[in-house]
Design an enzyme around this catalytic site. Structure first.
Site, PDB file in Angstrom:
ATOM      1  N   LYS A 195       0.857  -1.183   0.000  1.00  0.00           N
ATOM      2  CA  LYS A 195       0.000   0.000   0.000  1.00  0.00           C
ATOM      3  C   LYS A 195       0.891   1.229   0.000  1.00  0.00           C
ATOM      4  O   LYS A 195       1.580   1.506   0.977  1.00  0.00           O
ATOM      5  CB  LYS A 195      -0.877  -0.021   1.248  1.00  0.00           C
ATOM      6  N   LYS A 248      -2.150  -1.682  -3.813  1.00  0.00           N
ATOM      7  CA  LYS A 248      -2.880  -0.454  -4.129  1.00  0.00           C
ATOM      8  C   LYS A 248      -2.002   0.764  -4.111  1.00  0.00           C
ATOM      9  O   LYS A 248      -0.999   0.759  -3.404  1.00  0.00           O
ATOM     10  CB  LYS A 248      -4.061  -0.277  -3.160  1.00  0.00           C
TER      11      LYS A 248
HETATM   12  C1  PBG Z   1      -7.655   2.868   5.565  1.00  0.00           C
HETATM   13  C2  PBG Z   1      -7.826   2.820   4.089  1.00  0.00           C
HETATM   14  C3  PBG Z   1      -7.621   3.811   3.115  1.00  0.00           C
HETATM   15  C4  PBG Z   1      -8.041   3.270   1.890  1.00  0.00           C
HETATM   16  C5  PBG Z   1      -8.440   1.972   2.142  1.00  0.00           C
HETATM   17  N1  PBG Z   1      -8.294   1.708   3.491  1.00  0.00           N
HETATM   18  C6  PBG Z   1      -7.191   5.209   3.254  1.00  0.00           C
HETATM   19  C7  PBG Z   1      -5.800   5.557   3.591  1.00  0.00           C
HETATM   20  O1  PBG Z   1      -4.957   4.697   3.840  1.00  0.00           O
HETATM   21  O2  PBG Z   1      -5.546   6.748   3.669  1.00  0.00           O
HETATM   22  C8  PBG Z   1      -8.084   3.982   0.573  1.00  0.00           C
HETATM   23  C9  PBG Z   1      -9.139   3.502  -0.375  1.00  0.00           C
HETATM   24  C10 PBG Z   1      -9.471   4.423  -1.492  1.00  0.00           C
HETATM   25  O3  PBG Z   1      -8.850   5.489  -1.692  1.00  0.00           O
HETATM   26  O4  PBG Z   1     -10.411   4.099  -2.231  1.00  0.00           O
HETATM   27  N2  PBG Z   1      -6.398   3.051   6.042  1.00  0.00           N
END
Ligand code: PBG
Length: 326
Positions: A195, A248
């Site tokens: 991520k 992601k």
């Molecule tokens: C929680 C989380 C996030 C996303 C998924 N789980 C936000 C972040 O890490 O700031 C992002 C999902 C999206 O942008 O569609 N931590």
């Protein structure tokens, strides 16, 4: 006289032959639809930066889940939009909290739908960080302990998969241990393994009201300049007991999907995040691309790169396009 040029166009000449040799396909069964649940009643509330995506009250969730299931989709990824926030994010692990209640409502209405739940603290903390803050920094080990509690409440409500997304070290192992200790050895883990700290999460933070009130998430999410680190995180999470691995954002991680596909046998899930969705919606609204064609192309490329599954806000629209085709 030699054989002449390699004539690749022979296999491109007609729709029939193109269909015959097509290597990659995308079907509704490959897609996971993110669902936002909020407290309180009243009609679904829109999210300004994500046209077509809404936050649902619990009372509406059952019907929404039935529709989703009827549309040929098999899985949802559930996010709670907390109303009460505190520095520790306590509401995240309340046994009768928003997400456990939502899971029960969906399970009743659509028994076959696979329910995955996001396991993080950012929507529940007053400062918006993904964990417990001590001395201005997110405390890793205090956070993973709480993520374990959150996961147990989701599993107890009937979630099939829990998805730790705080990017704390050891969160997969901590969640696995907590689940097993509580008797939930059958609940799987969809680990947010690779991520990146990304600009493309901005619309989601509007949806969740979870933007950090100070600093940013670069102290725990992966620097997007790094690929080896992503692969290392995926190997680590697999070793800690993840059942599926998430990558992601999707379109900026195609290299990682391709490389991971060759190294890890686990199912790979790409998350086409909120900013990717917003970008496609904006381009379509401006009339600069054909929405259906552009979306289908991105989803196909993500699958071609190596993703088994794609989490996408376009899942329902895509399923509708497929229905209209036949
Ligand atoms: C929680 C989380 C996030 C996303 C998924 N789980 C936000 C972040 O890490 O700031 C992002 C999902 C999206 O942008 O569609 N931590």
């Amino acid at each position: 006289m030699g054989p002449g040029p390699v004539r690749l166009r022979r296999l491109r000449r007609t729709a029939g032959i193109r269909e015959l040799v097509a290597e990659t396909d995308v079907a509704p069964r490959h897609l996971i639809y993110p669902l936002f649940v909020r407290s309180g009643g009243g009609p679904p509330t829109p999210i300004g930066s994500m046209p077509g995506i809404e936050r649902y009250g619990i009372a509406d969730l059952g019907e929404v889940a039935r529709h989703i299931s009827g549309e040929g989709l098999r899985a949802v990824l559930l996010f709670g939009v907390a109303r009460r926030k505190d520095p520790e994010g306590r509401d995240a692990w309340a046994a009768d909290g928003l997400v456990p209640r939502a899971v029960r409502a969906i399970r009743r209405a659509a028994p076959d739908l696979v329910i995955a739940t996001d396991v993080c603290l950012c929507a529940y903390t007053s400062h918006g960080h993904c964990g417990v803050v001590r001395d201005g920094e997110v405390d890793n080990d205090a956070t993973v302990e709480r993520l374990g509690r959150v996961a147990v409440t989701h599993a107890a409500a009937g979630a099939n998969l829990v998805a730790p997304s705080a990017m704390m070290d050891g969160e997969v192992e901590a969640v696995r241990r907590a689940l097993d200790r509580a008797g939930h050895s059958a609940t799987g883990i969809l680990a947010y393994a690779s991520k990146h700290a990304s600009a493309f999460y901005a619309p989601f933070r509007e949806a969740e009201d979870s933007a950090p009130s100070f600093g940013d998430r670069r102290g725990y999410q992966i620097d997007y300049r790094n690929a080896r680190e992503s692969l290392r995180a995926m190997a680590r999470d697999a070793a800690e007991g993840a059942d599926l691995l998430m990558v992601k954002p999707a379109i900026t991680s195609l290299d990682l999907l391709a490389r991971a596909r060759r190294r890890v046998p686990l199912p790979l899930v790409a998350y086409q995040v909120s900013g990717e969705y917003a970008m496609l919606k904006a381009a379509a609204a401006a009339g600069v691309v054909d929405e259906r064609a552009a979306v289908t192309e991105t989803l196909t490329a993500i699958r071609r790169a190596g993703a088994d599954l794609v989490v996408t806000y376009y899942a329902r629209e895509f399923a509708r396009w497929v229905r209209e085709e036949t």
